[in-house]
Design a protein around this motif. Structure first.
Motif, PDB file in Angstrom:
ATOM      1  N   ALA A  99       0.815  -1.212   0.000  1.00  0.00           N
ATOM      2  CA  ALA A  99       0.000   0.000   0.000  1.00  0.00           C
ATOM      3  C   ALA A  99       0.850   1.264   0.000  1.00  0.00           C
ATOM      4  O   ALA A  99       0.406   2.316  -0.489  1.00  0.00           O
ATOM      5  N   GLU A 118      -2.762   7.176  -5.044  1.00  0.00           N
ATOM      6  CA  GLU A 118      -3.770   6.226  -5.517  1.00  0.00           C
ATOM      7  C   GLU A 118      -4.547   5.632  -4.344  1.00  0.00           C
ATOM      8  O   GLU A 118      -4.098   5.647  -3.195  1.00  0.00           O
ATOM      9  N   LYS A 119      -5.704   5.090  -4.637  1.00  0.00           N
ATOM     10  CA  LYS A 119      -6.580   4.521  -3.621  1.00  0.00           C
ATOM     11  C   LYS A 119      -6.150   3.103  -3.276  1.00  0.00           C
ATOM     12  O   LYS A 119      -5.788   2.318  -4.160  1.00  0.00           O
ATOM     13  N   VAL A 120      -6.186   2.777  -1.995  1.00  0.00           N
ATOM     14  CA  VAL A 120      -5.895   1.418  -1.536  1.00  0.00           C
ATOM     15  C   VAL A 120      -7.224   0.735  -1.236  1.00  0.00           C
ATOM     16  O   VAL A 120      -7.991   1.212  -0.392  1.00  0.00           O
ATOM     17  N   LEU A 142       1.373   3.005  -3.342  1.00  0.00           N
ATOM     18  CA  LEU A 142       0.090   3.510  -3.839  1.00  0.00           C
ATOM     19  C   LEU A 142      -0.252   4.831  -3.165  1.00  0.00           C
ATOM     20  O   LEU A 142      -0.689   5.790  -3.822  1.00  0.00           O
ATOM     21  N   LEU A 143      -0.056   4.887  -1.852  1.00  0.00           N
ATOM     22  CA  LEU A 143      -0.338   6.121  -1.125  1.00  0.00           C
ATOM     23  C   LEU A 143       0.588   7.245  -1.563  1.00  0.00           C
ATOM     24  O   LEU A 143       0.164   8.399  -1.702  1.00  0.00           O
ATOM     25  N   ALA A 164       1.820   7.645  -4.407  1.00  0.00           N
ATOM     26  CA  ALA A 164       1.407   8.085  -5.744  1.00  0.00           C
ATOM     27  C   ALA A 164       0.021   8.719  -5.750  1.00  0.00           C
ATOM     28  O   ALA A 164      -0.476   9.118  -6.805  1.00  0.00           O
TER      29      ALA A 164
END
Length: 420
Positions: A193, A201-203, A196-197, A199
């Motif tokens: 995760a 983006e949603k996890v 993603l965070l 960037a």
């Protein structure tokens, strides 16, 4: 005395008192060893419990392929017990072991730059800084290790030299394969995760908040926050009040901080009633409730809530104060930091959360629930040692407690050290 003798008999008959290659005793039940750190120069020692420094070094020395570490922050001191741990970690990296180290972004402010540099210089170590607040609003508050996916450690001990020498801490070395696999799943989830965070983006949410089939049977892991627990891992915030509701005779709790409040925006403290309601309800039905907290918990309005709880018939609260070391004042040390509970002398709870808002609802924390009267008896004995010690004093309803000063900011001529 008779009750204490019976508990000691259960410990001797049901527990395993083993000896490490160094000749140190270690108390364990199948799959779980109790690990304990006592502040130096106190009477809070336990000869049958190994320290986290010894256990962590043993874990790192045994690693063959992979070491995973999750911590809130890092703070080493040259020549300390943690320094020895980091040296053992470096030796693992030098022999080809891959090391993943996950830390919270907010922990950077508490970490010492020298320790971060020391870790980054270890061969084969990858450090990821996770903005956990973007995921759930809280932090990575869990403190845990994994070795080769087969062995884990979960406890109150931060990756901080003071935790190993000047703070009272409790943890578990775990060799229970299904539980270790769940802990590994949590680490892998958060490790994946993090980018993603970063960037933006949603996890995806993964947790459903399912309960174990029988809360008062078996040994299992619970974790928070619910929405980002891997499938099959129960929600701490859901399990804890139900365990408290199952108590018939006695609940014993030791945490550094207790308050039915959360840390909100703009220094507000929203009401967090989940645990407080459960403890008051237990006392109302005749359960004896004992609670120990650190003297850092005497700030306002926390102390007012503690006094309110202490007014409930059947509830007894003690404040624990650890004296300064003979070497002088050490910022953010000399405190009790364990997070443990026993229920009815049958259930043991050891974890990483303080008992206030922000820990069970939106931060990453892990807790072990062991329905085992032998482990519960050993935790009870550890609890009683502190409860009966000169460091623990009954909470006085009429007392005007001073504001705590763990960092020494209010002291005159206090020696200064870099400290979280």
């Amino acid at each position: 005395m008779r009750d204490l003798a019976q508990r000691c008999k259960r410990l001797l008959c049901g527990g395993l008192l083993l000896f490490s290659p160094l000749g140190e005793a270690k108390f364990a039940i199948a799959g779980y060893e109790l690990v304990y750190d006592a502040p130096a120069e106190t009477t809070l020692t336990a000869s049958d419990l190994r320290s986290s420094a010894v256990v962590w070094q043993e874990m790192f020395a045994s690693a063959r392929t992979q070491i995973d570490i999750a911590q809130f922050y890092v703070a080493n001191e040259p020549g300390s017990q943690l320094d020895k741990v980091i040296q053992t970690l470096r030796q693992a990296g030098e022999r080809g072991v891959k090391i993943r180290f996950l830390m919270d972004q907010k922990g950077l402010k508490l970490s010492t730059p020298e320790t971060l540099a020391q870790l980054k210089a270890i061969p084969g170590l990858t450090l990821r800084i996770m903005p956990f607040a973007r995921l759930a609003g809280g932090i990575i508050h869990a403190k845990y290790l994994l070795v080769d996916g087969k062995q884990s450690f979960v406890g109150s001990q931060n990756f901080d030299w003071r935790a190993l020498e000047h703070i009272q801490e409790t943890g578990l070395l775990i060799n229970d394969a299904p539980v270790v696999a769940q802990i590994a799943a949590i680490f892998n989830h958060d490790w994946a995760a993090q980018p993603l965070l970063e960037a933006g983006e949603k996890v995806p949410e993964t947790g459903k908040g399912a309960l174990p089939a029988d809360l008062r049977a078996g040994r299992y892991l619970v974790a928070s926050p619910r929405a980002w627990n891997p499938a099959g891992i129960p929600d701490s915030q859901l399990v804890l009040p139900q365990l408290l509701a199952s108590a018939r005779k006695r609940i014993r709790v030791q945490v550094m901080e207790y308050a039915p409040l959360s840390f909100g925006e703009n220094r507000t403290r929203p009401f967090y009633a989940v645990i407080d309601n459960a403890l008051r309800a237990a006392a109302a039905r005749g359960v004896q409730v004992e609670l120990m907290v650190a003297n850092w918990n005497t700030k306002q309005p926390d102390i007012a809530w503690l006094k309110s709880l202490a007014l409930v018939p059947g509830v007894t609260i003690k404040i624990v104060t650890i004296p300064e070391a003979s070497s002088g004042f050490i910022p953010y040390a000399r405190v009790v930091h364990s997070k443990i509970m026993t229920i009815d002398g049958e259930l043991a709870w050891t974890g990483t959360s303080n008992w206030s808002g922000g820990y069970f609802d939106n931060s990453r924390n892990l807790e072990l629930v062991l329905n085992d009267d032998v482990m519960a008896a050993r935790l009870d004995a550890l609890y009683e040692q502190l409860w009966q010690s000169r460091y623990a004093a009954p909470l006085r309803i009429d007392a005007d407690y001073p504001a705590p000063d763990p960092g020494g900011l209010l002291r005159e001529n206090a020696p200064r050290r870099d400290a979280p």
